[in-house]
Motif scaffolding. Structure first.
Motif, short mmCIF file in Angstrom:
data_model
loop_
_atom_site.label_atom_id
_atom_site.label_comp_id
_atom_site.label_asym_id
_atom_site.label_seq_id
_atom_site.Cartn_x
_atom_site.Cartn_y
_atom_site.Cartn_z
N LEU A 19 0.82 -1.21 0.00
CA LEU A 19 0.00 0.00 0.00
C LEU A 19 0.85 1.26 0.00
N LEU A 20 1.96 1.24 0.75
CA LEU A 20 2.85 2.40 0.76
C LEU A 20 3.49 2.60 -0.61
N ALA A 21 3.87 1.51 -1.26
CA ALA A 21 4.46 1.61 -2.60
C ALA A 21 3.44 2.17 -3.59
N LEU A 22 2.20 1.69 -3.49
CA LEU A 22 1.15 2.20 -4.36
C LEU A 22 0.89 3.68 -4.11
N TRP A 23 0.86 4.07 -2.83
CA TRP A 23 0.68 5.47 -2.46
C TRP A 23 1.82 6.32 -3.02
N TRP A 24 3.04 5.83 -2.89
CA TRP A 24 4.20 6.56 -3.38
C TRP A 24 4.11 6.78 -4.89
N ALA A 25 3.70 5.72 -5.61
CA ALA A 25 3.60 5.82 -7.06
C ALA A 25 2.53 6.83 -7.47
N ILE A 26 1.40 6.83 -6.78
CA ILE A 26 0.32 7.78 -7.10
C ILE A 26 0.76 9.21 -6.80
#
Length: 250
Positions: A19-26
């Protein structure tokens, strides 16, 4: 038990990383001030946790615990009463069916008028969200037991307390825990809304106050803490289920 706990923690850590990686990408894709990167939010969270957020989280957890305790103390005995005694079910089921479908958030103005805008109305809102699911789940779990199961126990001299301990309680616990688990997410969501009224403590107040101050780092920090609270609550429920329903795994 330790192996199970280690596995669950590994899964939780993997989900958090994803989830943190997805948040970072967004955040990098949008490049907007309203969507900061997780590292900035985590730094801000570490800075304000002990100073501000801990107290707000503690107040929210207290309200959830009080509402849940009240719902269990009232809902579980009523569910047992309705599931075991058919006459009680005939009288009480219409009351439950008429009141259960009402959106509980629609009752918030009434609760605030009757109980004020303080702690009582918030706790009662959590109670109303959970109690009906507990009643229905426990009643349905007990009604699945055939009545022929009780007769041999009573003929051997068992008391109702013994029948409850060794038959009714184990049969109703799994559905009872599932009902609490399902209701918990709704309870936290509604609590967030109720904490924007008549209080200066709670995660709902903290997040909305940060949003009104255009402090997006603290707003996202509050959201992270709210998510962690949900993880804690569901973890406690899962732990209670593993301890109370060991026979399900055998």
């Amino acid at each position: 038990m330790k192996g199970i706990q280690h596995t669950l923690l590994s899964y939780a850590a993997a989900a958090a990383v994803f989830l943190l990686a997805l948040w970072w990408a967004i955040a990098l894709l949008l490049a907007l001030p309203i969507v900061p990167t997780p590292d900035k939010v985590l730094v801000r969270l570490a800075h304000v946790f002990s100073r501000d957020i801990f107290a707000h989280a503690a107040w929210s957890l207290w309200r959830i615990a009080a509402g849940l305790s009240l719902a269990v103390c009232i809902g579980y005995p009523l569910g047992v009463l309705m599931g075991y005694f058919r006459r009680a079910d005939r009288y009480l089921s219409p009351v439950v069916y008429l009141t259960y479908p009402i959106p509980k958030i629609a009752l918030l103005p009434i609760l605030m008028l009757l109980a004020g805008v303080g702690e009582l109305s918030k706790i009662l809102m959590i109670f109303l969200i959970i109690v009906f699911q507990v009643i229905v789940a426990v009643r349905d779990a007990i009604r699945t037991l055939p009545e022929e199961r009780y007769a041999p126990l009573y003929s051997l001299g068992a008391s109702f307390a013994q029948v409850f301990r060794f038959v009714i309680l184990p049969a109703s616990l799994p559905k009872f825990i599932t009902a609490v688990r399902v209701a918990m997410a709704t309870a936290v969501s509604v609590l967030f809304f109720t904490e924007t009224f008549g209080t200066q403590y709670g995660m709902g107040y903290y997040i909305m106050d940060a949003w009104l101050r255009v402090n997006y780092l603290e707003m996202y920090a509050g959201i992270l803490v709210l998510s962690a609270m949900g993880l804690l609550l569901f973890g406690l429920i899962d732990g209670f289920e593993r301890a109370a329903c060991r026979w399900q795994r055998k």
